[in-house]
Motif scaffolding. Structure first.
Motif, PDB file in Angstrom:
ATOM      1  N   UNK A  43       0.840  -1.203   0.000  1.00 54.20           N
ATOM      2  CA  UNK A  43       0.000   0.000   0.000  1.00 54.20           C
ATOM      3  C   UNK A  43       0.876   1.256   0.000  1.00 54.20           C
ATOM      4  N   UNK A  44       1.936   1.231   0.786  1.00 54.51           N
ATOM      5  CA  UNK A  44       2.878   2.359   0.786  1.00 54.51           C
ATOM      6  C   UNK A  44       3.448   2.566  -0.621  1.00 54.51           C
ATOM      7  N   UNK A  45       3.788   1.458  -1.290  1.00 53.35           N
ATOM      8  CA  UNK A  45       4.332   1.557  -2.643  1.00 53.35           C
ATOM      9  C   UNK A  45       3.346   2.183  -3.613  1.00 53.35           C
ATOM     10  N   UNK A  46       2.071   1.817  -3.500  1.00 57.21           N
ATOM     11  CA  UNK A  46       1.035   2.405  -4.363  1.00 57.21           C
ATOM     12  C   UNK A  46       0.902   3.904  -4.084  1.00 57.21           C
ATOM     13  N   UNK A  47       0.903   4.269  -2.801  1.00 55.32           N
ATOM     14  CA  UNK A  47       0.806   5.684  -2.432  1.00 55.32           C
ATOM     15  C   UNK A  47       1.997   6.465  -2.964  1.00 55.32           C
ATOM     16  N   UNK A  48       3.154   5.874  -2.869  1.00 51.85           N
ATOM     17  CA  UNK A  48       4.377   6.540  -3.358  1.00 51.85           C
ATOM     18  C   UNK A  48       4.303   6.749  -4.873  1.00 51.85           C
ATOM     19  N   UNK A  49       3.881   5.713  -5.580  1.00 49.65           N
ATOM     20  CA  UNK A  49       3.828   5.765  -7.047  1.00 49.65           C
ATOM     21  C   UNK A  49       2.875   6.844  -7.537  1.00 49.65           C
ATOM     22  N   UNK A  50       1.764   7.036  -6.817  1.00 52.75           N
ATOM     23  CA  UNK A  50       0.719   7.949  -7.295  1.00 52.75           C
ATOM     24  C   UNK A  50       0.652   9.254  -6.504  1.00 52.75           C
ATOM     25  N   UNK A  51       1.580   9.461  -5.595  1.00 53.31           N
ATOM     26  CA  UNK A  51       1.610  10.709  -4.840  1.00 53.31           C
ATOM     27  C   UNK A  51       0.422  10.879  -3.920  1.00 53.31           C
ATOM     28  N   UNK A  52       0.002   9.805  -3.269  1.00 54.77           N
ATOM     29  CA  UNK A  52      -1.170   9.847  -2.397  1.00 54.77           C
ATOM     30  C   UNK A  52      -0.761  10.028  -0.937  1.00 54.77           C
ATOM     31  N   UNK A  53      -1.621  10.710  -0.185  1.00 50.53           N
ATOM     32  CA  UNK A  53      -1.480  10.788   1.269  1.00 50.53           C
ATOM     33  C   UNK A  53      -2.067   9.508   1.865  1.00 50.53           C
TER      34      UNK A  53
END
Length: 410
Positions: A193-203
């Motif tokens: 989940x952290x990786x997905x947030x990092x990839x898409x610039x999500x909080x």
């Protein structure tokens, strides 16, 4: 006379934990009926008292509690939260990154209000704790629910998360341990989940209110400890682990790379200042709670009251024909499924309203947690074992009568 109507902002807001079924239960109680409430995690009414040292510290500090505190909170309490983040392995948290609130609920609303513009999207789990969906809607945002997979122990479906990200997605909410399912997420899943947030610039919005209510020796990992670059807002409170719901003492921790979020943080500061401060007596409980004896461990260990009640509720509910349930690993809830072949329900709110009237047992239907199909419900396993046994036996009899009525139809 001109009718005064509620705001259109409330059109998509749902909070059935305290909704029409609860209104009906109140009326029944006023009529002299005794209701067994399995609808809300309010620990005090079931004999779970706040630790005495917390109560004593609040009493001692009452003379110093008449004035406003700093808008972010009392120094000693924020310092205790900072030390807690260090124990959890969350890097780079300073006192300025910590906000105290009237429970985590106020801070959840504050965080969505500060971030979301009309039409912005926030990814939320399904099922979810409905305050998140309500706060997103009230902030002008659009709640987008990603699937938690019952067949996989209620773990978030990573492919579904990825598929629902759009240019308007601002963040992702992770409720771990989960309310209403009682699931606890693995480090591997959290890293994904952290990786997905990092990839898409999500909080990342990390609701970790049940991080100490853990069974069977499992361990909780704060998702904020798994990155130093992804902006993460972590929410916690004294309500559950310290049985202090009514003290309304919660905290928000901002971690990760804050450089690109200065305008958002300015918004958090503005909203924090506007409410002046959180209630001060409750703030005095935080340092003692976090630094004192962790009595929650006595309740969740083998032989502990919460552990016994979880096991009993699971055993009884899964013994009912047509009812299945993933055994919760954490928190105070389970989220059983009613087999739609056995219980074909069109309107689950009406179904559980009928159950209330027939059994005097109050539950919340699954759609109240933004679950799409009317085939689940949440059980709170806080009542004493005798009351829990009685309540689930009444549910079993109601469901048996339902099955018999279906069989008798031509």
């Amino acid at each position: 006379m001109k009718q005064l109507k509620k705001s259109a902002k409330l059109a998509n807001v749902l909070y059935d934990i305290r909704g029409p079924i609860m209104d009906a239960a109140k009326q029944m109680e006023e009529d002299g009926q005794k209701i067994i409430r399995l609808n809300i995690g309010n620990l005090a009414v079931f004999g779970f008292d706040a630790p005495e040292e917390i109560q004593q510290d609040m009493i001692r500090n009452l003379p110093a509690s008449a004035g406003y505190s700093d808008s972010k909170g009392v120094f000693a309490a924020r310092k205790a939260v900072m030390h807690e983040t260090q124990k959890q392995g969350i890097a780079g948290v300073t006192l300025d990154d910590i906000y105290l609130g009237n429970g985590a609920s106020e801070l959840i609303a504050m965080s969505t209000n500060a971030l979301l513009n009309d039409g912005d999207e926030l990814l939320l789990p399904a099922p979810d704790y409905p305050l998140w969906t309500a706060s997103t809607s009230l902030s002008g945002g659009t709640p987008v629910h990603y699937l938690c997979d019952e067949a996989n122990g209620w773990m978030p479906n990573l492919d579904d998360i990825r598929a629902k990200i759009t240019p308007r997605t601002k963040g992702i909410v992770v409720i771990n341990p989960n309310n209403p399912t009682g699931a606890l997420y693995s480090d591997e899943l959290l890293k994904s989940i952290v990786g997905i947030a990092r990839e898409h610039g999500l909080v990342i919005f990390a609701d970790e209110v049940y991080d100490k209510v853990l069974y069977d020796g499992i361990k909780h990992t704060a998702i904020a400890s798994l990155s130093s670059d992804v902006l993460t807002l972590t929410f916690n409170s004294l309500s559950k682990s310290y049985r202090s719901c009514g003290y309304r003492a919660g905290w928000l921790v901002v971690s990760g790379d804050k450089r690109s979020a200065q305008d958002y943080i300015e918004g958090l500061n503005m909203l924090s200042n506007m409410r002046l401060c959180a209630n001060v007596p409750g703030q005095w409980a935080i340092q003692t709670a976090l630094g004192g004896y962790q009595s929650i461990n006595d309740l969740v260990c083998e032989g502990g009251r919460l552990r016994r009640q979880r096991d009993l509720a699971y055993e009884l509910i899964t013994a009912i024909p047509g009812v299945s349930c993933v055994k919760p690993s954490a928190a105070l809830y389970m989220f059983p499924k009613l087999d739609p072949e056995v219980y074909p329900i069109d309107d689950d709110r009406q179904f559980f309203l009928e159950l209330l009237k027939d059994t005097r047992v109050m539950l919340v239907q699954g759609t109240g947690f933004n679950w799409a199909t009317p085939d689940h419900f949440r059980i709170v396993f806080l009542p004493h074992e005798d009351d829990l046994r009685e309540a689930i036996n009444r549910i079993a009899r109601f469901l048996e009568q339902y099955r018999l009525r279906r069989k008798s139809r031509p």
